[in-house]
Design an enzyme around this catalytic site. Structure first.
Site, mmCIF file in Angstrom:
data_model
loop_
_atom_site.group_PDB
_atom_site.id
_atom_site.type_symbol
_atom_site.label_atom_id
_atom_site.label_comp_id
_atom_site.label_asym_id
_atom_site.label_seq_id
_atom_site.Cartn_x
_atom_site.Cartn_y
_atom_site.Cartn_z
ATOM 1 N N ARG A 1 35.959 53.056 45.396
ATOM 2 C CA ARG A 1 36.690 52.003 46.112
ATOM 3 C C ARG A 1 37.827 52.633 46.906
ATOM 4 N NH1 ARG A 1 41.020 48.120 45.219
ATOM 5 N NH2 ARG A 1 40.388 46.017 45.862
ATOM 6 N N SER B 1 30.748 39.989 44.632
ATOM 7 C CA SER B 1 31.945 39.381 44.047
ATOM 8 C C SER B 1 31.845 37.864 44.184
ATOM 9 C CB SER B 1 33.203 39.870 44.763
ATOM 10 O OG SER B 1 33.478 41.213 44.447
ATOM 11 N N LYS C 1 44.290 43.487 41.330
ATOM 12 C CA LYS C 1 43.769 42.200 41.804
ATOM 13 C C LYS C 1 44.863 41.134 41.640
ATOM 14 C CE LYS C 1 39.331 43.473 42.316
ATOM 15 N NZ LYS C 1 38.582 43.359 43.563
#
Length: 208
Positions: free
Chosen positions: A40, A109, A139
């Protein structure tokens, strides 16, 4: 276990793991028992992204663990990753399937949206991700998933479920018992000094 999406899903995030520690951090997570690795990155140059993803591809191959690329279908194809993980604005599942092939792992997601999870299943996703379940530095958006929703998704959708968002070895068990097949972790592993030990703590939560 009938599928690859199971256990500890370690997300190597360049916002958390520094470039000079990148290879060793990923290696320690794998040695600690990560069953999947996701790359990521939101900020680096295409060259650095390619180099790091290629390095991860080699590491994951050595451990016989799938490599998933976050957001970037083209990069996943370039480094011959096992799949890609897509959020709302990251390209379509159909485009990913066409680019990466029928055997590619494509995760979607779904946040806290049952309708999105059902649509992903019907479109041919390999797994769905729900979260966040707890407060999370990585997040921070106020999207919360309840155990009740997790159980509802588990009852209605026969796909592997990946849970993400502030999940630790101490709070993970109800989520696993509620139907999550895998726990996706960033800071819960990579913000710790002993990455391998922390990975092992997650791995112990799942039956072999």
């Amino acid at each position: 276990m009938t599928h690859l999406i199971y256990g500890l899903y370690a997300i190597v995030d360049t916002g958390v793991v520094s470039p000079n520690h990148f290879h060793n951090a990923a290696s320690e997570a794998l040695l600690g028992g990560a069953n999947l690795i996701q790359y990521r990155d939101k900020n680096q140059s295409p060259k650095q992204r390619y180099e790091q993803a290629t390095d991860l591809r080699q590491l994951c191959s050595q451990h016989n663990v799938p490599l998933i690329i976050n957001d970037d279908i083209e990069l996943a194809a370039q480094v011959k990753a096992d799949g890609v993980h897509l959020g709302k604005n990251d390209g379509s599942l159909l485009a990913a399937r066409q680019a990466l092939g029928e055997k590619a792992i494509i995760g979607i997601s779904c946040y806290n949206e049952l309708s999105r999870a059902i649509a992903a299943w019907e479109a041919g996703a390999s797994y769905i991700a729900l979260g966040r379940f707890f407060p999370s530095i990585t997040k921070p958006k106020p999207i919360f998933v309840s155990l009740e929703l997790l159980k509802e998704v588990r009852e209605k959708i026969p796909l592997p479920i990946v849970a993400i968002g502030g999940i630790t070895p101490q709070n993970a068990l109800p989520i696993i018992q509620g139907g999550a097949d895998a726990i996706a972790v960033i800071g819960g592993i990579f913000r710790h000094q002993n990455i391998r030990h922390q990975a092992m703590a997650y791995k112990k939560l799942f039956p072999s």
